[in-house]
Design a protein around this motif. Structure first.
Motif, PDB file in Angstrom:
ATOM      1  N   LYS A  23       0.837  -1.212   0.000  1.00 17.99           N
ATOM      2  CA  LYS A  23       0.000   0.000   0.000  1.00 17.99           C
ATOM      3  C   LYS A  23       0.866   1.255   0.000  1.00 17.99           C
ATOM      4  O   LYS A  23       0.603   2.210  -0.755  1.00 17.99           O
ATOM      5  CB  LYS A  23      -0.922  -0.024   1.214  1.00 17.99           C
ATOM      6  CG  LYS A  23      -1.942   1.095   1.257  1.00 17.99           C
ATOM      7  CD  LYS A  23      -2.885   0.909   2.438  1.00 17.99           C
ATOM      8  CE  LYS A  23      -3.958   1.992   2.464  1.00 17.99           C
ATOM      9  NZ  LYS A  23      -4.897   1.782   3.605  1.00 17.99           N
ATOM     10  N   ASP A  24       1.906   1.274   0.832  1.00 20.55           N
ATOM     11  CA  ASP A  24       2.797   2.433   0.904  1.00 20.55           C
ATOM     12  C   ASP A  24       3.536   2.636  -0.418  1.00 20.55           C
ATOM     13  O   ASP A  24       3.711   3.776  -0.878  1.00 20.55           O
ATOM     14  CB  ASP A  24       3.809   2.253   2.041  1.00 20.55           C
ATOM     15  CG  ASP A  24       3.163   2.295   3.414  1.00 20.55           C
ATOM     16  OD1 ASP A  24       2.004   2.741   3.514  1.00 20.55           O
ATOM     17  OD2 ASP A  24       3.817   1.865   4.387  1.00 20.55           O
ATOM     18  N   ALA A  27       1.156   4.097  -2.955  1.00 21.35           N
ATOM     19  CA  ALA A  27       0.883   5.502  -2.627  1.00 21.35           C
ATOM     20  C   ALA A  27       2.028   6.396  -3.085  1.00 21.35           C
ATOM     21  O   ALA A  27       1.803   7.500  -3.600  1.00 21.35           O
ATOM     22  CB  ALA A  27       0.650   5.648  -1.128  1.00 21.35           C
ATOM     23  N   SER A  31       1.749   9.405  -5.804  1.00 22.34           N
ATOM     24  CA  SER A  31       2.170  10.766  -5.448  1.00 22.34           C
ATOM     25  C   SER A  31       3.240  11.293  -6.397  1.00 22.34           C
ATOM     26  O   SER A  31       3.408  12.502  -6.549  1.00 22.34           O
ATOM     27  CB  SER A  31       2.683  10.796  -4.009  1.00 22.34           C
ATOM     28  OG  SER A  31       3.869  10.028  -3.872  1.00 22.34           O
ATOM     29  N   ARG A  36      -1.494   3.727 -11.009  1.00 19.65           N
ATOM     30  CA  ARG A  36      -1.649   2.588 -10.115  1.00 19.65           C
ATOM     31  C   ARG A  36      -1.406   1.307 -10.911  1.00 19.65           C
ATOM     32  O   ARG A  36      -1.742   1.234 -12.096  1.00 19.65           O
ATOM     33  CB  ARG A  36      -3.060   2.539  -9.531  1.00 19.65           C
ATOM     34  CG  ARG A  36      -3.396   3.701  -8.612  1.00 19.65           C
ATOM     35  CD  ARG A  36      -4.794   3.533  -8.032  1.00 19.65           C
ATOM     36  NE  ARG A  36      -5.140   4.676  -7.198  1.00 19.65           N
ATOM     37  CZ  ARG A  36      -4.766   4.817  -5.941  1.00 19.65           C
ATOM     38  NH1 ARG A  36      -4.045   3.863  -5.375  1.00 19.65           N
ATOM     39  NH2 ARG A  36      -5.101   5.880  -5.248  1.00 19.65           N
ATOM     40  N   GLY A  65      -4.837  -0.361  -3.100  1.00 18.15           N
ATOM     41  CA  GLY A  65      -4.719   0.596  -4.192  1.00 18.15           C
ATOM     42  C   GLY A  65      -4.367   0.010  -5.544  1.00 18.15           C
ATOM     43  O   GLY A  65      -3.914   0.727  -6.442  1.00 18.15           O
TER      44      GLY A  65
END
Length: 389
Positions: A23-24, A27, A31, A36, A65
């Motif tokens: 997940k990190d 992300a 960013s 994705r 995500g």
């Protein structure tokens, strides 16, 4: 005095840190303005377990995500089926065009630049037909780690490779090609600079990660030898899970009994010098010497075992069940006092009182398997990013 009960583990708690890392990572990609990752799950038949697993995969991907899409070989009518799931699947498998339909979907996903990962819900036909389908998935998108190039790396204990080597033919490279530091494979878990961690089949890898979390691996020992002194029984020798798992555990130093329906084999790490068991030709001896020098021989050896299943289980520190049958049970009385028991089958292979002898028991690993699949997806995407720079 009450009988002590062994610890009951849950796969969700083991999977959580891996899912958080995925997940990190996603992300951070988003960013930085990157897309994705997209994963496609291919459903061949209307098998209820496969459909349920696909929906479960969707929820797990949503939570970290990952964009997930299910590609089916059939068109939903919206009216529902008039027969049960088993009859529907049987009818699907009688359709001789089904294999071609699955192949078309795999090839389309291979060619789609928006698709970063591909998984197929097996078994479909079983045997060689499924093996064929596994090998036509682009290894750069094979999140299940079933492509032969990954299996070869696993059996030969190739733990690191250059991103450009992902999916290359067996024997065309080794870790030594790019001068991995001589001590790296012995003392460090970290990937050497410029290298990528080799992709592994996600279910066997999930079992390894569960064993690490349960304290079976001894992290005071050198990397690659952390199961030294441990005896493990794996009840299943399928090419997808059982045999790869036995090899992984042997490569890490364990003595592994591999029990299948018709035989028992023993897997051990290959010794520096091996006794001669037959007279090989001169060309075989020359090839063996060449391959040994380049680390191209399997990292483990396999021998037939004369012990019974009961004797293997009774000697084992870890017993791993993977028999897809509700009627198969490991008898609790066979289990060594204080052993660890892990079940990766969809059926429970251990009796209900297993924790009266086992010090710890993990009844299912599915969530950890999904976490390994997601991690494979992120790693493959990162490797492609490196190559595109």
């Amino acid at each position: 005095m009450p009988t002590p009960i062994g610890k009951l583990w849950q796969a969700s708690s083991i999977a959580e840190p891996f899912q958080q890392a995925v997940k990190d990572s996603i992300a951070m990609r988003v960013s930085a303005g990157k897309r994705r990752p997209k994963l496609v799950g291919i459903l061949a038949t209307r098998s209820e377990p496969s459909i349920a697993y696909a929906e479960w995969t969707r929820k797990a991907c949503d939570s970290v995500g990952i964009d997930f899409a299910i590609w089916k070989t059939w068109e939903d009518s919206g009216k529902g089926e008039e027969v049960d799931g088993a009859e529907v699947k049987s009818r699907d498998l009688q359709d001789l065009s089904l294999e071609a339909d699955v192949e078309d979907l795999i090839i389309a996903a291979n060619a789609d630049s928006n698709v970063n990962g591909i998984m197929v819900y097996y078994p479909i036909f079983g045997g060689r037909r499924d093996t064929y389908l596994q090998q036509i998935v682009d290894p750069r998108k094979d999140v299940e780690g079933l492509h032969f190039s990954y299996c070869w790396n696993m059996y030969h204990n190739v733990r690191w490779l250059l991103p450009s080597q992902v999916g290359r033919a067996p024997g065309t490279y080794t870790e030594l090609d790019a001068a991995v530091p001589a001590t790296a494979s012995k003392i460090a878990d970290e990937v050497p600079k410029g290298f990528a961690k080799s992709i592994l089949p996600c279910t066997p890898l999930a079992v390894v990660k569960c064993m690490e979390a349960m304290g079976i691996y001894d992290f005071s020992l050198p990397y690659g030898d952390r199961l030294y002194g441990k005896t493990v029984t794996v009840i299943n020798r399928s090419e997808v899970v059982g045999r790869p798992l036995a090899a992984l555990l042997a490569n890490d130093g364990a003595r592994v009994f591999s029990i299948d329906i018709d035989s028992i084999q023993e897997f051990n790490k290959r010794p520096d010098s091996e006794p001669k068991t037959h007279t090989a030709s001169a060309i075989v001896l020359a090839a063996r010497e060449h391959n040994a020098a380049r680390r191209l021989r399997p990292h483990h050896i396999v021998r037939m075992c004369s012990l019974t299943a009961e004797e293997c289980i009774g000697r084992s520190d870890v017993v791993i069940g993977g028999v897809p049958s509700a009627s198969y049970k490991v008898r609790t009385e066979w289990i060594k006092e204080g052993a660890t028991c892990i079940n990766f089958s969809s059926e429970k292979n251990f009796e209900k009182d297993v924790r009266t002898r086992a010090a710890q028991y993990l009844p299912a690993i599915g969530k950890t398997t999904i976490a390994m699949l997601q991690r494979n997806l992120v790693r493959l995407l990162e490797y492609r990013d490196v190559l595109s720079q």
